[in-house]
Design a protein around this motif. Structure first.
Motif, mmCIF file in Angstrom:
data_model
loop_
_atom_site.group_PDB
_atom_site.id
_atom_site.type_symbol
_atom_site.label_atom_id
_atom_site.label_comp_id
_atom_site.label_asym_id
_atom_site.label_seq_id
_atom_site.Cartn_x
_atom_site.Cartn_y
_atom_site.Cartn_z
ATOM 1 N N LEU A 53 29.038 43.142 30.850
ATOM 2 C CA LEU A 53 30.128 44.114 30.722
ATOM 3 C C LEU A 53 31.479 43.492 31.064
ATOM 4 N N GLY A 54 31.566 42.200 30.893
ATOM 5 C CA GLY A 54 32.816 41.514 31.222
ATOM 6 C C GLY A 54 33.033 41.490 32.717
ATOM 7 N N VAL A 55 34.249 41.813 33.129
ATOM 8 C CA VAL A 55 34.606 41.753 34.547
ATOM 9 C C VAL A 55 33.962 42.887 35.355
ATOM 10 N N LEU A 56 33.511 43.944 34.693
ATOM 11 C CA LEU A 56 32.914 45.080 35.406
ATOM 12 C C LEU A 56 31.603 44.693 36.100
ATOM 13 N N SER A 57 30.767 43.901 35.451
ATOM 14 C CA SER A 57 29.487 43.516 36.063
ATOM 15 C C SER A 57 29.672 42.746 37.370
ATOM 16 N N PRO A 58 30.488 41.679 37.403
ATOM 17 C CA PRO A 58 30.683 40.994 38.685
ATOM 18 C C PRO A 58 31.400 41.858 39.713
ATOM 19 N N THR A 59 32.252 42.775 39.262
ATOM 20 C CA THR A 59 32.931 43.675 40.195
ATOM 21 C C THR A 59 31.926 44.580 40.891
ATOM 22 N N LEU A 60 30.965 45.078 40.137
ATOM 23 C CA LEU A 60 29.913 45.909 40.740
ATOM 24 C C LEU A 60 29.036 45.091 41.678
ATOM 25 N N VAL A 108 30.097 42.540 43.470
ATOM 26 C CA VAL A 108 30.912 42.387 44.682
ATOM 27 C C VAL A 108 30.844 43.664 45.511
ATOM 28 N N LEU A 109 30.997 44.812 44.869
ATOM 29 C CA LEU A 109 30.927 46.090 45.587
ATOM 30 C C LEU A 109 29.578 46.243 46.291
ATOM 31 N N ALA A 110 28.505 45.940 45.574
ATOM 32 C CA ALA A 110 27.167 46.049 46.168
ATOM 33 C C ALA A 110 27.016 45.110 47.354
#
Length: 183
Positions: A89-96, A98-100
């Motif tokens: 999902l582009g930058v959304l996957s690594p952002t999630l 990081v959040l996790a």
């Protein structure tokens, strides 16, 4: 039990990073993928003192049991988020991711201190050291369980399956184990 689950989840990230690093960070070579995954891992370490501060204060105000329950719930949420986050999902996957990982770092930061205090408060004076020693047993036990699961999955699944979806299994198990802890 909560301490066991938290360390299982914490170590699962480290031991399965080889497999999910390319899913969350597809650009670049394997070294860059692993470095990005390690930076996310470091984020969990950076927020651990904040977790200790928050959960320590929360435990003093509301109670150790409430703090430990919240800590396990936060770890469960972080593990479940890693298990179900779609990749690609582009930058959304690594952002999630990081959040996790930040959720897990806060949880681990709060779990150990609160559980150590809880055990020492609940144990009778003559057996306090004995019962407090179980914290280390659960810590190492969680790590050994994650490593044993990795060996089992490596022997049961193909390398392609491990890279494609097998790395999600320990995080789903970690989330399920947290539900068992609540029970």
């Amino acid at each position: 039990a909560g301490n066991f689950v938290e360390w299982f989840d914490w170590f699962a990230y480290a031991s399965f990073a080889l497999y999910f690093s390319r899913a969350f960070f597809p650009a670049g070579d394997q070294t860059a993928q692993l470095l990005n995954t390690a930076f996310v891992f470091a984020g969990g370490f950076l927020v651990r003192p904040l977790g200790a501060l928050f959960f320590g204060t929360y435990a003093d105000r509301v109670g150790r049991r409430a703090a430990l329950t919240l800590s396990v719930a936060l770890m469960c949420g972080g593990s479940l988020l890693i298990a179900v986050t779609p990749t690609g999902l582009g930058v959304l996957s690594p952002t999630l991711l990081v959040l996790a990982r930040l959720m897990q770092g806060l949880a681990v930061g709060g779990e150990y201190g609160a559980s150590a205090t809880y055990v020492s408060e609940m144990a009778n004076r003559e057996r306090r050291g004995f019962w407090s020693g179980f914290l280390y047993v659960t810590l190492i036990g969680g790590q050994l369980a994650a490593m044993s699961l990795q060996v089992l999955l490596q022997r049961s699944l193909s390398e392609e399956a491990m890279y494609a979806w097998g790395w999600r299994i320990p995080f789903a198990i970690g989330a399920a184990l947290a539900v068992v802890v609540f029970w």
